[in-house]
Enzyme design. Sequence first.
Site, PDB file in Angstrom:
ATOM      1  N   ASP B  53       9.063  -2.360  -4.688  1.00 46.90           N
ATOM      2  CA  ASP B  53       9.872  -2.590  -3.799  1.00 46.90           C
ATOM      3  C   ASP B  53      11.638  -3.166  -4.349  1.00 46.90           C
ATOM      4  O   ASP B  53      10.974  -3.825  -5.052  1.00 46.90           O
ATOM      5  CB  ASP B  53       9.589  -3.292  -2.631  1.00 46.90           C
ATOM      6  N   TYR B 111      -2.151  -6.553  -9.313  1.00 53.00           N
ATOM      7  CA  TYR B 111      -1.019  -7.160  -9.062  1.00 53.00           C
ATOM      8  C   TYR B 111      -0.975  -8.643  -8.405  1.00 53.00           C
ATOM      9  O   TYR B 111      -1.719  -9.334  -8.074  1.00 53.00           O
ATOM     10  CB  TYR B 111      -0.289  -6.871  -6.931  1.00 53.00           C
TER      11      TYR B 111
END
Lengths: 248, 248
Positions: B53, B111
Site C-alpha cells: 500500500d 511482514y
Amino acid sequence: MRNIKMTVEYDGARYLGWQRLGDSDKTVQGKIENILSNMTGEEIEIVGSGRTDAGTHAHGQVANFKTESVMTLEAMQEHLNRYLPRDIVVKEVLDVPDRFHARYHAISKKYSYYIWNNTVPSAFERNRSFHVSDELNYSLMHQASQKFVGRHDFLGFSSLKKSKKSTVRTIESIKIIEHGNLVQFAFVGEGFLYNQIRIIMGTILAIGAGRMQLEDIDAIFTSGIRAQAGETVPAHGLFLDEVYYEEV
Amino acid sequence: MRNIKMTVEYDGARYLGWQRLGDSDKTVQGKIENILSNMTGEEIEIVGSGRTDAGTHAHGQVANFKTESVMTLEAMQEHLNRYLPRDIVVKEVLDVPDRFHARYHAISKKYSYYIWNNTVPSAFERNRSFHVSDELNYSLMHQASQKFVGRHDFLGFSSLKKSKKSTVRTIESIKIIEHGNLVQFAFVGEGFLYNQIRIIMGTILAIGAGRMQLEDIDAIFTSGIRAQAGETVPAHGLFLDEVYYEEV
C-alpha cells in the site's frame, strides 16, 4: 521569572542546522522559538548547548529559556509537540535554577557518527548515515580512534585557520559499535572544534580502507596541517546524542 | 530470453505503493520499470510478489522480469542503484529459470509492523512506525497474537466484503520483539488479505491498551464482522520483510 531546560530530538535532514538565521523558518532553534513566543506572548530566545550543522541530527540537544509563563511543564511540552513539525520532538521539559545556561554549563558532549558499511546503500539509513562501500579493517580503525583520545592540539583536524584561540581539546573516549551494517562511532569530549569529528571520521575511515596509515595521525598532530588529514565526511551521519552538565 | 529476479528495499513514504498506476511516477514498480526500459531499450514489465500500500515499506520485496539484455548482473544492479531515487535500493539481482514467477511461486511472506510505544513521539521513527502512547500490556498482546496463528477465516479481520473468494488463510507465526521503545510485530504467513495485518494489529493494540478483550477475537472469528475488530492502523508502520519461494 522561570528558567526552563528542554531536551530536543530532531531529524536534521530538512534544516539549515540548529542556530536561527534571521527570519528563516529552516532552523530548529527558529521553529521552537516561534512556537514558544506564540505560546507565551513573550519574545522567547532559547540558548542551545551549541550549534549543529545543516543536516546534522540530535537525540539530545539541550536548550534553556526564560519565561514568565505559569503553564505547567506538561502543558508546555504537549503544546510544543503538537505544533512542532514531526521531525522535531521535545523529549523533556524541566524547571531549573535561574543561573543554569545550556551552553556555559555544558561540561561534555556525546556525539555519534554513523556509517552504512555495505556495497549496497540503505534506503532507510540514507539520511542518517554515510554510505561507505569500502571493505574496512575494524581493528585498524579501533587503533586509529584511540590515537585521538586524550588531550591534543586538533588544529590539523579542524576547519579552523591558525588563530589565537586554542585548538587544544580533550576527547574522553571513542567507541566503535557495530549494529550489523550500520556502524556507530561514539565520541565523548569536553567540546569539539568546527568539523573536528567529521575530519577525524574521514581520517579513521581512510585508515580503515588502507588509504592512510596509523602513523599519519601522529604526523598531522605535529604539523597541524588539515590538508594531510582525511576528508570531511558529510553532516548527515552526525548526531548530537547527549549533553552533560555540572551541578548548578 | 533471460528471467531476472531482484530483491528490492524501499522507504515507501513518498510513494503511492508498489503497483504501477498508469503513467504515475509515484509508484515503486513504475520507477524501476522506467529505468529498466531505458537501460535495455525493451519495454520491461516487472512482476512483484504482491502489492504494498501507499506508505508501506519493504526490506525485501521480490520481483522478476524478462529481458534479452546481455548485461552482467553486476552492471545491471549498479545501473539501477545509480538511477533509482535513494529511497529505492536493489539489494540483489539473479538469473533464474524461465518459469520462475515472483507472485505465483511465493509460498509465504514475512511482514513486520512497528510501533513506537512511548508518551513522546520519535523524530526518527515517525514515518516507519505507528506512535502509540498507551501503556500496553505486552503479556496480553502476546496472548492475543497467538489467537491469530493457524488456519482461520479472517473475513472479520479484512477490508473485504463477503465474496465468493475464500477468506481462509494460515498465519504461521506472530512474534513480538522489543527494541527499546520501538516494538516489532513479525508476521509469517502463506498470504494475507487486504488490510489483514493492519486490522489484526489494531485489534492486538486495543487489547494491549484494555479497550478490547481477548475473547473478542473468538467472537469476531465467529461473526466475521469487521466493525467489531480494532482500527486499521496506518500503512507507514508496515514492512514487507521477506518473500519465501518454493524451488523452481
